[in-house]
Structure formats: C-alpha cells, structure tokens
Design a protein around this motif. Structure first.
Motif, PDB file in Angstrom:
ATOM      1  N   LYS A   1      -8.776  42.245  -7.856  1.00 24.77           N
ATOM      2  CA  LYS A   1      -9.659  42.557  -6.738  1.00 24.77           C
ATOM      3  C   LYS A   1      -9.565  44.025  -6.306  1.00 24.77           C
ATOM      4  N   GLU A   2      -8.345  44.581  -6.312  1.00 24.55           N
ATOM      5  CA  GLU A   2      -8.142  45.886  -5.679  1.00 24.55           C
ATOM      6  C   GLU A   2      -8.086  47.052  -6.658  1.00 24.55           C
ATOM      7  N   VAL A   3      -7.754  46.765  -7.936  1.00 22.37           N
ATOM      8  CA  VAL A   3      -7.493  47.861  -8.868  1.00 22.37           C
ATOM      9  C   VAL A   3      -8.452  47.812 -10.053  1.00 22.37           C
ATOM     10  N   GLY A   4      -9.045  48.969 -10.375  1.00 25.55           N
ATOM     11  CA  GLY A   4      -9.819  49.071 -11.605  1.00 25.55           C
ATOM     12  C   GLY A   4      -9.115  50.032 -12.547  1.00 25.55           C
TER      13      GLY A   4
ATOM     14  N   VAL B   1     -17.804  52.669 -20.954  1.00 25.95           N
ATOM     15  CA  VAL B   1     -17.779  51.205 -20.848  1.00 25.95           C
ATOM     16  C   VAL B   1     -16.515  50.763 -20.114  1.00 25.95           C
ATOM     17  N   ALA B   2     -15.372  51.393 -20.469  1.00 26.29           N
ATOM     18  CA  ALA B   2     -14.108  51.050 -19.815  1.00 26.29           C
ATOM     19  C   ALA B   2     -14.191  51.345 -18.311  1.00 26.29           C
ATOM     20  N   ILE B   3     -14.854  52.444 -17.956  1.00 32.26           N
ATOM     21  CA  ILE B   3     -15.008  52.780 -16.532  1.00 32.26           C
ATOM     22  C   ILE B   3     -15.907  51.746 -15.843  1.00 32.26           C
ATOM     23  N   ALA B   4     -16.965  51.358 -16.555  1.00 35.27           N
ATOM     24  CA  ALA B   4     -17.840  50.311 -16.004  1.00 35.27           C
ATOM     25  C   ALA B   4     -17.041  49.033 -15.772  1.00 35.27           C
ATOM     26  N   ARG B   5     -16.178  48.691 -16.723  1.00 39.19           N
ATOM     27  CA  ARG B   5     -15.351  47.494 -16.580  1.00 39.19           C
ATOM     28  C   ARG B   5     -14.434  47.613 -15.364  1.00 39.19           C
TER      29      ARG B   5
ATOM     30  N   PRO C   1     -13.484  47.571  -7.060  1.00 33.68           N
ATOM     31  CA  PRO C   1     -12.090  47.620  -6.626  1.00 33.68           C
ATOM     32  C   PRO C   1     -11.875  48.653  -5.521  1.00 33.68           C
ATOM     33  N   THR C   2     -10.760  48.505  -4.814  1.00 33.94           N
ATOM     34  CA  THR C   2     -10.418  49.452  -3.764  1.00 33.94           C
ATOM     35  C   THR C   2     -10.097  50.816  -4.372  1.00 33.94           C
ATOM     36  N   ILE C   3      -9.327  50.809  -5.456  1.00 31.45           N
ATOM     37  CA  ILE C   3      -9.062  52.088  -6.121  1.00 31.45           C
ATOM     38  C   ILE C   3      -9.381  52.003  -7.609  1.00 31.45           C
ATOM     39  N   LEU C   4      -9.844  53.158  -8.114  1.00 32.59           N
ATOM     40  CA  LEU C   4     -10.032  53.302  -9.549  1.00 32.59           C
ATOM     41  C   LEU C   4      -8.798  54.038 -10.054  1.00 32.59           C
ATOM     42  N   LEU C   5      -8.062  53.396 -10.948  1.00 26.43           N
ATOM     43  CA  LEU C   5      -6.787  53.949 -11.385  1.00 26.43           C
ATOM     44  C   LEU C   5      -6.892  54.336 -12.856  1.00 26.43           C
ATOM     45  N   ALA C   6      -6.853  55.649 -13.119  1.00 28.35           N
ATOM     46  CA  ALA C   6      -7.083  56.114 -14.489  1.00 28.35           C
ATOM     47  C   ALA C   6      -5.849  56.831 -15.027  1.00 28.35           C
ATOM     48  N   ASP C   7      -5.401  56.414 -16.197  1.00 25.99           N
ATOM     49  CA  ASP C   7      -4.236  57.024 -16.841  1.00 25.99           C
ATOM     50  C   ASP C   7      -4.720  57.890 -18.001  1.00 25.99           C
TER      51      ASP C   7
END
Ligand SMILES: Nc1ncnc2c1ncn2[C@@H]1O[C@H](COP(=O)(O)OP(=O)(O)OP(=O)(O)O)[C@@H](O)[C@H]1O
Ligand SMILES: [Mg+2]
Lengths: 227, 390
Positions: free
Chosen positions: A86-89, A153-157, A163-169
């Motif tokens: 719910k909160e993390v993408g 596509v991964a960002i769309a997913r 989500p509350t935050i978009l978390l990108a590594d």
C-alpha cells in the motif's frame, strides 16, 4: 506538508558469526509529502540497507521507524506485506520485470496482492501506462522493450497502487546516459504532480535532479541544505 | 486471489511443459496401475460371480454319500426335507449309467440322470429345444428323455432328435427336448447327459436311491437357517452317522469368493500406491528446483506485497495441479490398459466411480503432502536475499 516518514535513531547490525557489525549508526531522517530526496553515497556505505528498512523489507536493529502512521517495528510479516503493497512503490536498478508477463500484466501484479478485481486492475494499469507514454507497448513482453521502456514499465508498476512513497534504488544504473536522463525527467515530472520520491544513488549528477540530497557515508547520514 | 494463484500456477506449468510432464510421470504410473489393477480384478470378479450366480445362488445342494446300510435318500426322505421352511422346490438326482442306442448306433456308459420338473424350472436356459420334463411325465413315469447336444450330434447326425426314439437300459424312450451347452463353471457337463423323469429312473434304471438333491430357497437371506434345518432332518435320517452327507451353499461360496477378490484388489492397489509416493517425491523435487530458480521472482512478489500465505498457496496449488493432471493422465492410461486387458482376458470392463475418486483423491493428497514443504520454504524466503540473488 505532512511528515509521512520518520526515522529516529535507527541502527542496523549484521552478525557475521559471533561478530556484530553495525552498518547504520543512529540514523535520523524525516520525509514529508512532496519531497524528492536523493540518498547519495559510495559503494558499501549502507544505501541498500537503508532502502530495505525504508521499504519495510527489513527491520532495524534499534530505533523507531514510522511510515504513514505505521510503527514498523510492531508489525508482523503479514502486516509488513500489506504496508509494502500500500505505502511503497519499488523501482529497482535491474527493473525486475517478470519475463513471461506482458508490460500490462507486470503493472497489474501489485494490484493482485491488493485484492482488486481483474477489470479494475486492467483499468488502472492501462491508465498508468498511458500516462507514462507506453500505451502502444502494453502487450509487449519485457524482452520486446528497450531498457528505458522496461524501467518505465517498472515505474508504472510502482505507481499503480498509488503508494505513499516511490522508492528507487539506482533507477538509472542499468541505463545509458540519455535514457537515464529521460527517466530522471519523468521522476521530476511525477514529483511536480505531488509524488513523494526517495531515490538511492551513488551518482552526484543523478542526485542533482532531487530537491533534497542526503549523504550517507559508512552508515552515517549528513544533509546539506540545497537552495 | 485464489483464482490468481491458480492462473499463476497454471502458467508456470505450461511454460515448463516437458519438465512438468516428467514430474507427473510418477503419479501417472501410480494412478494408471491402481486403476488398471482394480478394474481388471473387478471385471474378473464380476464375470466369475455372474456365471456362478447363473448356476444358482438360491440353491443349496445336498450330496449324499450314504452309510453301508443306507446308500442314499428315498422318496420318503425327500418328502421329509420338503417339510422344512423356506423351500420353494426340490430337485433330486438319480445317478445312473447306461448304454444308449438309436437305430443300431450305440453310445456306451452315458450318464443317465433322473430329475424332476423343478430342475427345468430353476433355469429356463437349460433347455435348447423341445419341452422339459413335466409333472405328468413324473406321475405317469413316462419314458421320455431330454438329451445333451453332443449326444444329439453323435446319434442323430443332422436330424432333429425330438420325437425320435432312444433306447436306454433296454427300454425305448421318446426324445422330447435337447439341452443347452453347459456353463464353464458347472461341475457336470450337460453336453453328454441324458435326463429322464426321476420316477421313471427309480423304476427302470436299477438305481434305488437319490444321490443328490438341489434345494431351492424362497428367501436366500435365511439360507443359513434352512441349512441348519435340513441338517437336522438328514442327521436323524442317517442315524447320526458322520460324513453320510454334505451340504453345499452356493451363496456362501460366491460371498467368500467376492470378499477374497476384493481383498486381493486392495492389496494390489496398495502396492501400486507405493509408486504414487515415489511420484510425490518427484513433485517435491521439481518444486524445490523451481523455487531455487524463481528466488528472485518470489522476492519481487513479496516486495510488491505478497504475503507468505499467498506465496505458499501458489506453490501448493502448483503441486496439486501437477498431481491432479498426473492423476487424470493416469486415469486415461489406466483405463485404456484395463480396457485392452479385459478384452484379452475376456471379462467385462466397467470402471467404478469410486475407483476414479479414489485414484484422483489419492493423487491430490500426494500433491498437498509433498507440495507443502517446498511451498513453505518459498513462503519463508527473505525478500532481501531473494532480490539480491540476481
Ligand atoms: N547481510 C549482510 N550481512 C553482513 N553484512 C552486510 C549484509 N548486508 C550488507 N552488509 C554490509 O553492510 C554494509 C552496507 O551494505 P549496503 O549493501 O547497504 O551498501 P550499498 O551502499 O548499498 O553499496 P552498493 O552501492 O555497492 O550497493 C557493507 O559493508 C556490507 O558489507
Ligand atoms: Mg546497494
């Protein structure tokens, strides 16, 4: 602006046999809605460890971590899964798309775990793919997409669950400079629309796209004020 | 969610077609052998039971060996037995051997038996043509005979023997009917038999006693009681001498035969079930390999919000799918094998619904049991380790 993420005195230790190695030392971090934060540090500084804790894939050894009002230390495995959903993408360096699924099916995936009906999932996945400029690639398999398209596509997913935050590594780590820049443009655009983003990188040029840069070195956080 | 798990399991199975098929093989062989064995044994049991039943389950046979003083039953003894409850009719046999002659052609040492109308009433298929011996023949001690097929062929060639003469023991009889070729399981062959009214036999064959008596029952449920009653009568008839007679209850024999066969088919199925277990281990092995291969995928699904239960469910369903498909395939193969085998053996083919349920139920259980451990392992994968492993 409301605080959606709050870390107080977070430490993380790993055990190597008998020996305890602390890789995060009393970290404090606050993130508010609409932030675009870059976590910048060299290899081995503890970036992935931070990302795992922020994304609720791992729990801290000590300290307090609040995400969207959830006290993460208190949650069991089942609740952690729900919070992640719910909160993390998540956006990963190597995209992590499932190879046998189409772009559309990949984007639908987190919504399956949300428990949405198939038609609702399709509707949402479609609208987010259109928004991200991949309306004509929905039926493509990951192997039929360029690296930049795969990461989109991964960002769309990551975004489809709102989500509350978009978390990108290291979201540009596997991309050439030009497509990397396009992805960063997309991030900036998403942030302008109000999306909260936490991005992990070792590249100062990439970190420059963020509004806030937090440096991490040997498990210590330091933040210099920008602008 | 369940639907999604089923869909995901299905997709994984069909993308690894060859491997899935090989994994299923153990289950296929296990189920096929269970189905085939049970069906073949069942088919044989049914065929044999049917033929034996046709010989009469409602019949108790009394064989008389006699004592030195009393070699068989008299007509009076037979009347005493007829007083017993639950009897619908008695069919005595007067055993005789004689040479028979038709127009100078002699056949030596033919079994000529005295019987009554009950014998023919008990089994309408006995008579091939003509008419049976009836009460009038018995009362008037008529010189009539019903003859076996071989005798008809040997003495009369192509002619219809009915209405023609037959010389038995020096007197002339009229042939009134012919007998059907006898059943495979019959103790005596009808093909070589000559049957005449027993009253006539007592008078003119030189045999003065009844050697065996078929007792027909009204209600087979009380067969045991009737046997006891008849024993009591016979006991006093033979003055309490041991071994003067024996009583044979056909119903008893069929029952014990059937229970023996069902024990045998269970035993065979049990042996076949061992291969199901081997098949289960095959499934477990494939699942473990597949989980190792899909570690990253499992980690990703967990990062996207899959709970441990969801992951476990997905893998258990996959195992059940494999075993049920294996079971269905085994069902088809086993039925085919059984079908061909029953044709070759020459027994009836019919598959019981319970056999199918047993085999499929068993394979589903194998799937659950052997899928559980791998599924649990998958559900416990740490997403961090899983995602790092690429
Ligand atoms: N499971 C573990 N057990 C022991 N030590 C670990 C474990 N995971 C990480 N570490 C250690 O923690 C430190 C930080 O690791 P981390 O993966 O967070 O670094 P990073 O900043 O992500 O590096 P990179 O840019 O190379 O990915 C490293 O010194 C690493 O050796
Ligand atoms: Mg890292």
């Amino acid at each position: 602006m409301t605080k959606i993420l709050n870390m107080q005195n977070i430490s993380k230790s790993y055990y190597m046999g008998e020996e305890e190695i602390e890789v995060l030392h009393n970290v404090n971090l606050t993130v508010s809605t609409g932030d675009f934060l870059a976590l910048l540090g060299p290899s081995g500084s503890g970036k992935s460890t931070m990302m795992n804790i922020i994304g609720c894939l791992d729990v801290a050894s000590s300290g307090k971590y609040l995400l969207s009002g959830h006290d993460i230390d208190e949650l069991d495995e089942f609740e952690l899964a729900k919070v992640r959903n719910k909160e993390v993408g998540f956006v990963f360096q190597s995209f992590q798309l499932l190879p046998r699924m189409t772009a559309m099916q990949n984007v639908e995936l987190p919504l399956i775990y949300t428990g949405l009906s198939s038609s609702e999932r399709k509707k949402r996945a479609q609208s987010i793919l259109e928004r991200i400029g991949l309306a004509d690639k929905m039926k493509n398999l990951p192997t039929q997409l360029s690296g930049g398209q795969q990461q989109r596509v991964a960002i769309a997913r990551a975004l489809v669950t709102e989500p509350t935050i978009l978390l990108a590594d290291e979201p540009t780590g596997a991309l050439d400079q030009k497509t990397g820049a396009q992805v960063m443009e997309l991030f900036e655009e998403l942030n302008r629309d109000g999306r909260t983003i936490i991005m992990i990188t070792h590249d100062e040029n990439i970190a420059r796209h963020a509004r806030r840069v937090v440096n991490i070195l040997d498990g210590f956080l330091t933040e210099k004020e920008v602008i | 969610m369940l639907l999604e798990s089923i869909r995901m399991s299905w997709e994984n199975i069909i993308t690894n077609k060859l491997r899935s098929l090989l994994t299923m093989l153990g289950i296929v062989i296990g189920v096929a052998s269970i189905i085939a064995l049970i069906t073949i044994v069942q088919g044989a049991t049914n065929s044999i039971s049917e033929e034996v039943t046709a010989l009469g389950v409602n019949k108790i046979t009394v064989n008389v060996r006699g004592t030195p003083l009393k070699q068989g039953l008299s007509e009076q003894d037979m009347e005493n037995i007829a007083q017993v409850d639950n009897i619908s009719g008695l069919s005595p046999t007067i055993p005789g051997t004689s040479n028979i002659v038709y127009e100078g052609k002699v056949k030596e040492n033919v079994a000529v038996q005295g019987k009554n109308e009950v014998y023919f009433q008990s089994d309408s298929s006995l008579l091939q043509s003509g008419r049976p011996i009836n009460i009038l023949d018995l009362e008037s001690k008529n010189q009539v005979a019903v003859i076996g097929g071989d005798i008809a062929k040997e003495l009369y060639y192509g002619l219809d023997p009915i209405g023609r003469d037959l010389m038995i023991h020096g007197t002339t009889y009229t042939v009134i009917g012919t007998l059907t070729s006898s059943s495979r399981f019959s103790t005596t062959s009808n093909n070589e038999a000559v049957i005449i009214p027993y009253t006539t036999a007592l008078r003119s064959l030189g045999v003065k006693h009844i050697s065996s008596l078929d007792v027909f029952l009204l209600d087979t449920n009380f067969a045991d009681d009737t046997v006891t009653d008849i024993e009591r009568v016979l006991h006093s008839t033979f003055n309490y001498k041991e071994n003067a007679y024996s009583i044979f209850n056909m119903g008893d024999m069929i029952e014990s035969f059937q229970s023996m066969m069902s024990i045998m088919s269970l035993l065979l199925a049990g042996i076949a079930a061992i291969s199901l277990v081997v098949g289960g281990i095959g499934i477990m092995n494939m699942m473990l390999v597949s989980i190792t291969e899909r570690t990253t995928e499992i980690g990703l699904r967990k990062a996207l919000g899959a709970t441990p239960n969801t992951i476990q469910l997905q893998f258990i369903i996959e195992a059940i799918f494999l075993s049920i498909f294996g079971g269905l395939l085994g069902l088809i193969v086993g039925s085919l094998v059984a079908y061909i085998a029953t044709i070759l053996i020459g027994v009836g083919f019919s598959i019981q619904l319970s056999t199918i349920a047993l085999a499929l139920g068993f394979s589903a259980i194998v799937g659950i049991v052997f899928g559980y451990t791998p599924a649990r392992k998958a559900s416990r994968l740490n997403p961090i380790d899983a995602l790092r492993s690429l």
